[in-house]
Design a protein around this motif. Structure first.
Motif, PDB file in Angstrom:
ATOM      1  N   LEU A 110       0.801  -1.232  -0.181  1.00  0.00           N
ATOM      2  CA  LEU A 110       0.013   0.041   0.101  1.00  0.00           C
ATOM      3  C   LEU A 110       0.943   1.257  -0.138  1.00  0.00           C
ATOM      4  CD1 LEU A 110      -2.769  -1.377   2.497  1.00  0.00           C
ATOM      5  CD2 LEU A 110      -3.052  -0.998   0.018  1.00  0.00           C
ATOM      6  N   ARG A 111       2.000   1.329  -0.518  1.00  0.00           N
ATOM      7  CA  ARG A 111       2.916   2.312  -0.490  1.00  0.00           C
ATOM      8  C   ARG A 111       2.330   3.364  -1.170  1.00  0.00           C
ATOM      9  NH1 ARG A 111       8.651   2.728  -1.413  1.00  0.00           N
ATOM     10  NH2 ARG A 111       8.555   1.397   0.611  1.00  0.00           N
ATOM     11  N   TYR A 112       1.617   3.350  -2.274  1.00  0.00           N
ATOM     12  CA  TYR A 112       1.122   4.485  -3.010  1.00  0.00           C
ATOM     13  C   TYR A 112      -0.486   4.872  -2.532  1.00  0.00           C
ATOM     14  CZ  TYR A 112       5.094   3.893  -6.211  1.00  0.00           C
ATOM     15  OH  TYR A 112       6.371   3.471  -6.475  1.00  0.00           O
ATOM     16  N   ALA A 113      -0.732   4.171  -1.366  1.00  0.00           N
ATOM     17  CA  ALA A 113      -2.058   4.432  -1.009  1.00  0.00           C
ATOM     18  C   ALA A 113      -1.887   4.949   0.484  1.00  0.00           C
ATOM     19  CB  ALA A 113      -2.936   3.123  -0.828  1.00  0.00           C
ATOM     20  N   GLY A 114      -1.060   5.740   0.814  1.00  0.00           N
ATOM     21  CA  GLY A 114      -0.732   6.503   1.887  1.00  0.00           C
ATOM     22  C   GLY A 114      -0.005   5.671   3.132  1.00  0.00           C
ATOM     23  N   ALA A 115       0.543   4.465   3.034  1.00  0.00           N
ATOM     24  CA  ALA A 115       1.232   3.627   3.658  1.00  0.00           C
ATOM     25  C   ALA A 115       2.635   4.404   4.184  1.00  0.00           C
ATOM     26  CB  ALA A 115       1.674   2.233   3.345  1.00  0.00           C
ATOM     27  N   PRO A 116       3.048   4.267   5.543  1.00  0.00           N
ATOM     28  CA  PRO A 116       4.131   5.083   5.809  1.00  0.00           C
ATOM     29  C   PRO A 116       5.393   4.657   5.050  1.00  0.00           C
ATOM     30  CG  PRO A 116       3.517   3.578   7.576  1.00  0.00           C
ATOM     31  CD  PRO A 116       2.310   3.423   6.497  1.00  0.00           C
ATOM     32  N   VAL A 117       6.400   5.468   4.753  1.00  0.00           N
ATOM     33  CA  VAL A 117       7.672   5.125   4.329  1.00  0.00           C
ATOM     34  C   VAL A 117       8.621   5.416   5.301  1.00  0.00           C
ATOM     35  CG1 VAL A 117       9.319   5.765   2.276  1.00  0.00           C
ATOM     36  CG2 VAL A 117       6.826   6.181   2.024  1.00  0.00           C
ATOM     37  N   GLU A 118       9.403   4.386   5.417  1.00  0.00           N
ATOM     38  CA  GLU A 118      10.472   4.301   6.413  1.00  0.00           C
ATOM     39  C   GLU A 118      11.744   4.973   5.920  1.00  0.00           C
ATOM     40  OE1 GLU A 118       9.995   3.170   9.388  1.00  0.00           O
ATOM     41  OE2 GLU A 118       7.906   2.586   8.716  1.00  0.00           O
TER      42      GLU A 118
END
Length: 138
Positions: A110-118
């Motif tokens: 879900l990276r492109y659906a607002g999931a956090p990026v570390e």
């Protein structure tokens, strides 16, 4: 990456308005006039659980949640089209090295659906991150 409001499609106008800022990604060459929704909101009417923390479908109910301010439109990824295989085709293609199999978390999916990026993640290149987590020859 496009957003729903920039995409010509047959999406219902009220859905298009509610998700005007939602990201749109390419899903594959099959049925490119159709959209699927990926999200981590949870099971809602019309959705199916894909894996822990990832759901597909339920756009009508998600639209209601956006209107009630229970979620942000950018937390839903619209996927245009999909890929499909005849029985046994995908297995053969994996054996030939056309595709790679990788374990992935809900945050990665879900990276492109607002999931956090570390820290250390490549926010603009999901596939580079997937391959780097696979290590070795990838």
């Amino acid at each position: 990456m496009k957003v729903v409001s920039d995409t010509s499609s047959n999406i219902d106008l009220s859905l298009k308005m509610a998700f005007s800022k939602a990201p749109v990604s390419y899903g594959g060459p099959v049925m490119q006039d159709q959209f699927s929704t990926l999200h981590g909101y949870g099971e809602v009417e019309g959705s199916k659980k894909v894996c822990p923390g990832v759901f597909v479908g339920g756009s009508g109910q998600l639209m209601q949640e956006v209107r009630k301010y229970n979620m942000q439109p950018t937390e839903v990824l619209f996927v245009k089209g999909h890929a499909a295989w005849v029985p046994g085709q995908l297995s053969r293609e994996i054996e030939k090295g056309v595709w790679y199999v990788a374990a992935a978390s809900a945050d990665l999916i879900l990276r492109y659906a607002g999931a956090p990026v570390e820290e250390g993640d490549n926010a603009s290149d999901l596939w580079a991150d997937v391959l780097s987590t696979m290590g070795g020859k990838y």
